[in-house]
Design a protein around this motif. Structure first.
Motif: not given
Ligand code: SAH
Length: 218
Positions: A66-68, A90-94, A96-100, A141-143, A209-214
């Motif tokens: 989801t877009i937040s 640094l942003e983890i989880g681009t 849609s790119g909106y927050q970016t 992987d953003g971890s 939030f949606v979970p950070l996926l490993p």
């Molecule tokens: N900032 C985004 C929010 C997207 S939702 C916006 O404004 O649209 C969270 C995002 O984190 C998803 O795109 C998902 O694929 C990504 N994500 C989940 N786990 C991740 C990981 N381990 N490494 C990098 N990205 C991850």
């Protein structure tokens, strides 16, 4: 021609209304509000959802992501802006790119990582079309953060982590800040700051939030 103009003005007006709602919700940081006013959120969702882009709600962007919600984007952005410099972020989880895009208006250089290749491709296209050139994207992987690009003044995580990995803290500058949702069904948005070897965190509010996926990229 007049139709296009009309559509543009409508989105400008609805964006102005969104800013007023964010103000009413307690977002007072003017540069953050201006940045949100400058980013056309409707370009970051599917055309079928574009009419809902300025509602204060999260929307699906595919791949179960989801877009937040604008309030959360504003809150996280304002917290980072009000607690120190944003020369390198640094942003983890681009996604849609909106927050970016919002951060790109306020930061020197923004580095963003995403695990889903097709989401990242879409985000890259949008960000390029908006002429934002201080953004660096990586399909990973953003971890692990982005060690070669660090250290960062700030790290923002837009998916919920079960715990905060050492890698992120190690990529923070002295006095650097990390804003991250932590938890599973119950999540808290944390603001952490690194001073020497010590990291102190404070909870800001409950989030969803949606979970950070490993487990690598797709
Ligand atoms: N900032 C985004 C929010 C997207 S939702 C916006 O404004 O649209 C969270 C995002 O984190 C998803 O795109 C998902 O694929 C990504 N994500 C989940 N786990 C991740 C990981 N381990 N490494 C990098 N990205 C991850």
């Amino acid at each position: 021609m007049s139709g296009m103009l009309g559509a543009g003005m409508t989105s400008q007006r609805t964006r102005a209304r969104l800013i007023e709602r964010l103000r009413a919700q307690g977002i007072t940081d003017e540069p953050t509000l201006q940045a949100i006013g400058a980013v056309p959120r409707h370009l970051f969702v599917d055309e079928a959802l574009a009419s809902r882009a300025y509602e204060d709600t999260a929307l699906p962007i595919g791949h179960g992501q989801t877009i937040s919600q604008p309030y959360i984007v504003a809150r996280m952005t304002a917290v980072l802006r009000q607690t120190g410099p944003l020369a390198r972020v640094l942003e983890i989880g681009t996604g849609s790119g909106y927050q970016t895009a919002v951060l790109a208006h306020l930061a020197g250089d923004i580095y963003t990582v995403e695990r889903v290749g097709s989401l990242l491709r879409g985000a890259r296209k949008r960000l390029a079309s908006l002429n934002l050139h201080n953004i660096h994207c990586r399909h990973t992987d953003g971890s692990n953060g982005w060690p070669e690009a660090g250290p960062f003044d700030a790290i923002i995580v837009t998916a919920a982590a079960r715990e905060v990995p050492e890698e992120w803290l190690g990529q923070l500058r002295e006095d650097g800040r990390l804003v991250v949702p932590v938890g599973t069904t119950e999540q808290a948005l944390l603001l952490c700051r690194r001073r020497g070897a010590t990291v102190s965190c404070e909870p800001l509010e409950g989030v969803n939030f949606v979970p950070l996926l490993p487990g690598g990229v797709v």
